[in-house]
Write an enzyme that holds these catalytic residues in place. Structure first.
Site, mmCIF file in Angstrom:
data_model
loop_
_atom_site.group_PDB
_atom_site.id
_atom_site.type_symbol
_atom_site.label_atom_id
_atom_site.label_comp_id
_atom_site.label_asym_id
_atom_site.label_seq_id
_atom_site.Cartn_x
_atom_site.Cartn_y
_atom_site.Cartn_z
ATOM 1 N N HIS A 129 -10.919 -4.000 3.411
ATOM 2 C CA HIS A 129 -10.965 -2.840 4.592
ATOM 3 C C HIS A 129 -11.894 -1.674 5.210
ATOM 4 O O HIS A 129 -11.207 -1.522 6.247
ATOM 5 C CB HIS A 129 -9.422 -3.059 5.157
ATOM 6 C CG HIS A 129 -8.741 -1.825 4.579
ATOM 7 N ND1 HIS A 129 -8.851 -1.115 3.280
ATOM 8 C CD2 HIS A 129 -8.354 -0.169 4.461
ATOM 9 C CE1 HIS A 129 -8.159 -0.484 2.367
ATOM 10 N NE2 HIS A 129 -7.373 0.190 4.155
ATOM 11 N N ASP A 130 -12.256 -1.074 3.796
ATOM 12 C CA ASP A 130 -13.608 0.414 4.075
ATOM 13 C C ASP A 130 -14.853 0.321 4.250
ATOM 14 O O ASP A 130 -15.706 0.961 4.551
ATOM 15 C CB ASP A 130 -12.785 1.249 3.483
ATOM 16 C CG ASP A 130 -11.180 1.968 3.110
ATOM 17 O OD1 ASP A 130 -10.683 2.233 4.248
ATOM 18 O OD2 ASP A 130 -10.548 2.429 2.837
ATOM 19 N N ASP A 160 0.728 -1.026 0.448
ATOM 20 C CA ASP A 160 0.024 -0.044 -0.165
ATOM 21 C C ASP A 160 1.063 1.223 -0.260
ATOM 22 O O ASP A 160 1.995 0.818 0.746
ATOM 23 C CB ASP A 160 -0.898 0.203 1.134
ATOM 24 C CG ASP A 160 -2.021 0.173 1.115
ATOM 25 O OD1 ASP A 160 -2.629 1.483 0.667
ATOM 26 O OD2 ASP A 160 -3.193 -0.685 1.417
ATOM 27 N N GLU A 220 -6.584 3.622 -5.415
ATOM 28 C CA GLU A 220 -7.957 3.881 -5.339
ATOM 29 C C GLU A 220 -8.322 5.512 -5.343
ATOM 30 O O GLU A 220 -7.435 6.606 -5.375
ATOM 31 C CB GLU A 220 -7.716 4.049 -3.886
ATOM 32 C CG GLU A 220 -8.726 3.393 -3.193
ATOM 33 C CD GLU A 220 -9.113 4.677 -1.278
ATOM 34 O OE1 GLU A 220 -10.130 3.911 -1.101
ATOM 35 O OE2 GLU A 220 -8.344 4.795 -0.776
ATOM 36 N N ASP A 244 -3.781 4.862 -2.145
ATOM 37 C CA ASP A 244 -4.089 5.198 -1.673
ATOM 38 C C ASP A 244 -4.678 6.253 -2.003
ATOM 39 O O ASP A 244 -3.969 7.578 -2.492
ATOM 40 C CB ASP A 244 -3.954 5.080 -0.374
ATOM 41 C CG ASP A 244 -4.874 5.741 1.072
ATOM 42 O OD1 ASP A 244 -5.600 4.360 1.349
ATOM 43 O OD2 ASP A 244 -4.346 6.299 1.584
HETATM 44 C C1 GLC Z 1 -8.056 5.078 2.472
HETATM 45 C C2 GLC Z 1 -7.800 3.931 2.568
HETATM 46 C C3 GLC Z 1 -8.305 4.413 4.193
HETATM 47 C C4 GLC Z 1 -8.040 5.018 4.973
HETATM 48 C C5 GLC Z 1 -7.852 6.632 3.844
HETATM 49 C C6 GLC Z 1 -7.486 7.508 4.051
HETATM 50 O O1 GLC Z 1 -9.157 5.148 1.714
HETATM 51 O O2 GLC Z 1 -8.627 2.411 2.413
HETATM 52 O O3 GLC Z 1 -8.537 2.828 4.930
HETATM 53 O O4 GLC Z 1 -8.497 5.698 5.955
HETATM 54 O O5 GLC Z 1 -8.066 6.609 2.488
HETATM 55 O O6 GLC Z 1 -5.703 7.326 4.649
#
Ligand code: GLC
Ligand code: CA
Length: 541
Positions: free
Chosen positions: A312-313, A100, A238, A196
């Site tokens: 995980h979100d 990540d 992402e 991310d």
């Molecule tokens: C992304 C991650 C999440 C995190 C956010 C800030 O969305 O997947 O878990 O809280 O970024 O880094």
């Protein structure tokens, strides 16, 4: 001759949330050696790539998405040697590993920020975003996106928690430091990155253009040229705020900035538009199908897609889109409908055994987003019970409870009390039990992945919805020159009659029950299947 495709297009990716995968040293926290001890379980499922959520040095305000040193491993997960050992074992097992990459922000405990906040003329000041006056931007984790710094009498910007200051991507020196760090990891032999919230790096704070901001392409192109260009790696960005059309541009086959992206249209349909994820709305299957249709059509032969329902979100897929009274059947149905499409499949740890969400007491929750939202909503006058209903449906801890390995104490995850409670259903629902059962979800996923790899139609075929306005059935047809598949998934607990007789010559490749006869079709509850037909190429030419 069929053209050779990039390896990551028919790879299967498995996401590990290290905190909750497997504890090896009796502290209740998952770790690298724990992962290392379970590579067989992952490999045997048919996985090609492991994606590790962050394991870097971090004060863990947002479970590692707040990095204080990109070049160190967080001691709760192990040492750099453990990491190198894991990478080498993953490779020995014929798999790859992506890490990540969190570069929209750092932790406030990162050395750069510790320097930056000291004085306005500190050399690192401009690595972050400072203003005399805050604007109205709100943090994703509730409250203003600005925190005052006494020492220098300015506010710093943080789209997430106040311990996650956003980096100032407009600073070329910062960008070069990031690229150098990325290259160091790639040189160590890792096979790519999940990036991310990378759609945020091109933002313009003052015009409030955050996601997919004016500089996004420029910075991605630069990162690509400095780090990714001459390497055979997988990069998945992402991008929660990116449109489907832009997803296709960024992954375009001629000059892809990233291999693929996580686009979020399909998982924002169960919220009231414009009111955010906690404002619950019942999912309309027709809308769901339309979004997938648009994704499949728009990216076809232009860009590349990633296929996911959970991470995980996001809450557990079976609790969110399936039906817990048909847990095993609906877990398989969701996987079939999803992974039958074009794109790279992603499995989130536990999805392969149909793990479910939790309904904890407030005091059992750990996630900063959930806890901040709870306080914020209470203050705004929401009722406790209503807030809890939203948390049960959407809270991130739903998918962060430890992987349920067996029915022993702490679900075989750890021999001490874990950092977050285990889902109380672990005695009934665990990997050991699932694997021993005839209708195992794990074995179904495995078979599905074998089939996906056997037939090129999965990465090449066109996509067409059948009965697009049906509210309970998700059916689509995919075709190549000489093959066709019909994918059927029922989102209903009733038996449904439907005419599919024109596909009656198709053969069933996989199903979650006895295959039904397409001549007189009655679809059982949560039924799924993939039917296949090979055209007689010579007969048609
Ligand atoms: C992304 C991650 C999440 C995190 C956010 C800030 O969305 O997947 O878990 O809280 O970024 O880094
Ligand atoms: Ca541990």
């Amino acid at each position: 001759m069929e053209k050779k495709i990039e390896w990551w297009k028919n790879a299967i990716v498995y996401q590990i949330y290290p905190l909750s995968f497997k504890d090896s040293n009796h502290d209740g926290i998952g770790d690298l050696n724990g992962i290392n001890s379970k590579l067989d379980y992952i490999k045997n499922l048919g996985i090609d790539v492991i994606w590790l959520s962050p394991v870097y040095q971090s004060p863990m305000d947002d479970n590692g998405y707040d990095i204080s040193d990109y070049k160190r491993i967080n001691p709760i997960f192990g040492t750099m040697e453990d990491m190198e050992n894991l990478v080498s074992n993953i490779h020995k097992n014929g798999m790859k590993i992506i890490m990540d990459l969190v570069v929209n922000h750092t932790s406030d405990e990162h050395q750069w920020f510790i320097e930056a906040k000291k004085s306005k003329d500190n050399p690192y000041r401009d690595y972050y975003i400072w203003r005399d006056q805050p604007n109205q931007i709100q943090s994703v984790f509730s409250g203003p996106a600005w925190t005052y710094n006494e020492a220098t009498k300015q506010y710093y910007f943080h789209l997430f928690s106040n311990k996650q200051p956003d980096l100032n991507w407009h600073n070329p020196k910062l960008r070069l430091e990031i690229y150098q760090m990325i290259n160091e990891w790639l040189d160590k032999g890792i096979d790519g990155f999940r990036l991310d919230v990378i759609d945020l790096i091109g933002k313009d704070i003052d015009s409030m253009s955050l996601s997919d901001g004016p500089y996004l392409n420029q910075y991605l192109q630069e990162m690509h040229d400095h780090c990714f260009k001459n390497r055979d790696i997988l990069t998945v960005g992402e991008m929660p705020g990116l449109s489907i059309k832009r997803a296709s541009e960024i992954t375009n086959q001629k000059n892809p900035l990233l291999s693929m992206i996580f686009q979020f249209s399909h998982i924002s349909l169960d919220e009231i538009p414009g009111q955010g994820k906690w404002a619950l709305k019942k999912l309309d299957l027709v809308e769901f199908k339309n979004v997938f249709n648009k994704l499949q059509q728009t990216l076809f032969e232009k860009g590349w897609n990633s296929l996911f329902l959970t991470n995980h979100d996001q809450p557990r897929a079976v609790s969110r889109f399936g039906n817990l009274s048909f847990r095993k059947k609906s877990s398989k149905m969701l996987a079939t409908v999803l992974y039958g499409m074009q794109g790279t499949p992603y499995v989130f740890q536990g999805e392969e055994i149909g793990m479910t969400g939790v309904q904890f007491e407030l005091s059992q929750y750990k996630d900063i987003e959930t806890l901040n939202m709870y306080r914020d909503h209470l203050q705004k006058g929401y009722k406790h019970d209503d807030i809890m209903t939203s948390i049960y449906a959407k809270g991130r801890d739903n998918s962060r409870t430890p992987l349920q390995w067996d029915d022993t104490q702490n679900a075989g995850f750890s021999d001490v009390q874990p950092w977050i409670d285990i889902n109380p259903n672990y005695k009934e629902l665990n990997a050991k039990k699932d694997l021993a059962e005839k209708d195992s979800i794990y074995n179904y996923f495995k078979e599905l992945f074998t089939i996906r790899k056997k037939y090129r139609i999965f990465d090449q075929g066109t996509f067409e919805l059948i009965y697009p306005s049906h509210h309970e059935l998700f059916i689509y047809l995919r075709k190549t020159k000489n093959e066709a598949i019909l994918v059927i998934g029922s989102f209903s607990e009733n038996r449904i009659e439907i005419d599919l007789s024109e596909y009656s010559q198709y053969q069933c490749l996989i199903t979650n029950e006895t295959p039904i006869d397409l001549k007189q079709t009655v679809i059982p509850p949560y039924y799924c299947a993939i039917y296949y037909k090979k055209e007689d190429y010579h007969a048609n030419h």
